[in-house]
Design an enzyme around this catalytic site. Structure first.
Site, PDB file in Angstrom:
ATOM      1  N   GLY A 167     -21.633   3.963  13.335  1.00 52.95           N
ATOM      2  CA  GLY A 167     -21.637   3.313  14.633  1.00 52.95           C
ATOM      3  C   GLY A 167     -21.234   1.858  14.468  1.00 52.95           C
ATOM      4  N   SER A 168     -21.693   1.007  15.361  1.00 50.75           N
ATOM      5  CA  SER A 168     -21.310  -0.403  15.343  1.00 50.75           C
ATOM      6  C   SER A 168     -21.648  -1.069  14.005  1.00 50.75           C
ATOM      7  CB  SER A 168     -21.995  -1.141  16.486  1.00 50.75           C
ATOM      8  OG  SER A 168     -21.692  -2.516  16.464  1.00 50.75           O
ATOM      9  N   HIS A 212     -33.150  -2.542   9.576  1.00 53.32           N
ATOM     10  CA  HIS A 212     -34.244  -2.803  10.504  1.00 53.32           C
ATOM     11  C   HIS A 212     -35.510  -2.269   9.844  1.00 53.32           C
ATOM     12  CE1 HIS A 212     -36.589  -3.297  14.036  1.00 53.32           C
ATOM     13  NE2 HIS A 212     -36.356  -2.138  14.627  1.00 53.32           N
ATOM     14  N   SER A 247     -26.472 -30.539  35.055  1.00 57.74           N
ATOM     15  CA  SER A 247     -26.685 -31.665  35.973  1.00 57.74           C
ATOM     16  C   SER A 247     -28.152 -32.075  36.022  1.00 57.74           C
ATOM     17  CB  SER A 247     -26.233 -31.283  37.384  1.00 57.74           C
ATOM     18  OG  SER A 247     -27.131 -30.333  37.947  1.00 57.74           O
TER      19      SER A 247
END
Length: 336
Positions: free
Chosen positions: A25-26, A107, A251
């Site tokens: 996969g990725s 992981h 801002s």
């Protein structure tokens, strides 16, 4: 934490070893291509009939069944989805692991929450790039890298840290910085970040803001721009400069609104809920819930996907993005 770089790693530690990348996969595709381009012997392990088989061949890499790849390799990196790893490990990887082999993850979920138990004689480490696979590959190709975490869980051979560092460096992590952690810390903080902030928290906040403006009579397109589209600007500024640095680039009106209203949205009650989510992660409750959901065929998961795909913000976003051709990416970007 001290950052480590390519100069702290020795790619020769992987000389003579074959690395099996399980899954394409990725992350799998990025790891396999990066390691191969770094001179590492790589074989990709896939299920027979996988739609990725031809992609691996087109990328110029060796491909085999998961069993064959695990048998051939001395380093096995599992990059399949968390929920699929236990069955895959038991059926096709564990039978081929030998004493002194290295079992790797990107992981900490499977090891920390006990969905996989590694044999005692097998070294276990983690290399976790802090970015999606397409970014890991793109940064590598451009001579840069994505920061990576490494962790050691079992080290019977005494050199697992050296192997982890070499792997992370070969994957491009040593160009950006490699940080040392442990499986518990990575697994729990990663899940918390996903659930409370990066995915769950951010998605819910964006949808709630969109709904609030639309319900008050404002155009959905305006609500989309103000609550979703411009989020990238803010996140990019935070990524580059930190939170106060971001505030320095907006801002004074926006800054004052930030200082005086943000804490009214994210309240003490919100933080208490975050603490409860963290407790559910730490106790293993979430992991057990996800494992059970997968075992049941993911009925709630699929229902949630259908429900959120039908949210009005999705249709509005698709329409607006179609008007911005500069946002369109090549079809290959998703799988790179």
């Amino acid at each position: 934490m001290k950052a480590l770089y390519d100069s702290d790693a020795d790619l020769n530690k992987l000389t003579g070893k074959t690395v099996a990348i399980i899954g394409y996969g990725s992350q799998g595709r990025a790891h396999a291509r990066n390691l191969h381009d770094s001179g590492i012997d790589v074989v990709v392990g896939l299920r027979p009939g996988s739609s990725s088989w031809s992609t691996v061949i087109a990328d110029g890499l060796a491909v085999a069944s998961i069993d064959e790849a695990a048998e051939k390799a001395q380093v096995v990196m599992i990059l399949a989805p968390d929920e699929e790893q236990p069955a895959l490990f038991a059926e096709s990887i564990a039978p081929h692991l030998k004493e002194g082999d290295y079992l790797a993850f990107a992981h900490g979920f499977a090891i920390h929450f006990g969905t996989i138990t590694a044999p005692k004689g097998v070294n276990v480490f983690m290399v976790a790039p802090k970015g999606p696979g397409w970014l890991v590959r793109r940064e590598y190709e451009e001579g840069r890298g994505v920061p990576s975490l490494i962790a050691i869980y079992q080290d019977p051979s005494g050199d697992t840290r050296d192997i982890a560092l070499a792997y992370a460096s070969a994957n491009g992590g040593g160009r950006a910085g490699i940080l040392e952690t442990n499986f518990k810390e990575e697994a729990e903080t990663d899940l918390f970040g996903e659930q409370a902030v990066l995915c769950g928290g951010a998605s819910a906040l964006v949808q709630a803001g969109f709904e609030t403006l639309v319900e008050a009579g404002y155009a959905p397109e305006m609500a989309y721009f103000e609550c979703l589209h411009e989020l990238k600007l803010i996140v990019d500024l935070m990524y580059e400069k930190g939170i106060e640095g971001m505030r320095g680039a907006i801002s004074n009106t926006a800054k004052y609104g930030d200082y005086t209203r943000g804490s009214r949205v994210i309240t003490a009650e919100t933080k208490a809920t975050m603490r409860q989510i963290l407790k559910e992660i730490q106790s293993g409750q979430f992991a057990q819930e996800w494992v059970a959901e997968h075992a049941a065929g993911k009925p709630r998961f699929q229902a949630f996907r259908k429900q959120h795909a039908a949210h009005p913000i999705e249709a509005v976003g698709e329409k607006l993005r179609s008007l911005m051709p500069w946002m369109r990416k090549p079809a290959t970007a998703k799988s790179a």
